[in-house]
Design an enzyme around this catalytic site. Sequence first.
Site, PDB file in Angstrom:
ATOM      1  N   CYS A 136       0.834  -1.206   0.000  1.00 15.47           N
ATOM      2  CA  CYS A 136       0.000   0.000   0.000  1.00 15.47           C
ATOM      3  C   CYS A 136       0.866   1.252   0.000  1.00 15.47           C
ATOM      4  O   CYS A 136       1.300   1.710   1.059  1.00 15.47           O
ATOM      5  CB  CYS A 136      -0.933  -0.016   1.201  1.00 15.47           C
ATOM      6  N   CYS A 139      -0.584   4.160   1.927  1.00 13.60           N
ATOM      7  CA  CYS A 139      -0.440   4.070   3.393  1.00 13.60           C
ATOM      8  C   CYS A 139       1.006   4.320   3.818  1.00 13.60           C
ATOM      9  O   CYS A 139       1.250   4.999   4.809  1.00 13.60           O
ATOM     10  CB  CYS A 139      -0.818   2.680   3.910  1.00 13.60           C
ATOM     11  N   ASP A 140       1.945   3.743   3.096  1.00 13.90           N
ATOM     12  CA  ASP A 140       3.322   3.663   3.604  1.00 13.90           C
ATOM     13  C   ASP A 140       4.331   4.541   2.860  1.00 13.90           C
ATOM     14  O   ASP A 140       5.470   4.666   3.294  1.00 13.90           O
ATOM     15  CB  ASP A 140       3.815   2.207   3.529  1.00 13.90           C
TER      16      ASP A 140
END
Length: 308
Positions: A136, A139-140
């Site tokens: 992701c 997200c990261d």
Amino acid sequence: MAEEPTYDVVIIGGGAAGLAASIYSVRAMLKTLVIERQAIGGQILYTGEIENYPGFPEPIAGPDLAMLYEKQATRFGVEFVYDTITRLELDGPVKKLIGEEGEYTAKAVIITSGGEHNKLEVPGEDEFAGRGVSYCATCDGNFFRDQDVTVVGGGDAAMDEGLYLTRMASSVTVVHRREELRASKILQQRAFDNPKMSFVWNSAIKEIKGDGDVKSIVLENLKTGEISEQDTNGVFVYIGFHPINEFMIGAVDLDAAGHVVTDIQMNTSVPGVFAAGDVRTFSERQLANAVGDGVAAALSAYRYITEG
Ligand code: NAP
């Protein structure tokens, strides 16, 4: 006389979509059960820190947010059970869910079983998950500011997320098993035009290596068989995503990729059955969307039960 179902609403899946649906369902005075096969929280349990969920100006650990969802649902009286649903019988007004541990009946069913990212299945992938290996970028990605990252895959997701990563990373190297991308032409063009992106063709990652965090990948050229090692700080895997749908094949309509077909109000092909989150067609696969889907599904279930 027709059998009276045990629950008004049974929700399959205790991830963000399912928990959001459960909170709205129970607050509408519907007797609500969430059935989860592994752990309450779903995919956010595997997300170190969530920085993009509105309302949380400071990052929140995925497991902490999962706990808050569960606490909120429990406070309003949502019931939880751990079981794996294997089959659905959805004809008629009483929906039956058959699990490994028991059977459940409801007036309405909300399917939020989510999905799983396809994995590379190479040494180091699990060891460095959350420490350089990610599924992701949204997200990261922020953890890889000014670092060199690798994206695996040649589809839309790999290009989309690779382009997103160029905003923060110093370089994004795409490793693809062929010499032609599967992604749409417009995304291909954007990727080829981006000076931070480069491509390693006809290659597969054989191993991810590191020392606490990811440090390098071992590559095999699939045409020549040549093995090489390349330094990298992160490996983002985008080689497809599969919805968890085995238990509902034949019971509700699925799209070609196996996602549940829904309309904008989360109605599936079966009256009284709704789907929300990553398992449904055209999901954005974002936490906020999963929550929104869950809310829409619960409101649709409420209307179905009260208005017929
Ligand atoms: P996808 O289109 O199935 O692409 C997966 C990619 O991974 C392919 O390039 C495939 O290679 C490669 N791959 C598969 N298995 C592999 C393995 N074991 N090792 C190495 N590489 C492997 O999946 P996706 O990119 O996740 O997209 C899924 C769906 O969502 C698609 O319909 C896509 O259009 C849609 N989507 C759209 C957007 C957008 O429009 N912006 C963004 C994301 C996703 P081959 O090409 O050789 O098969």
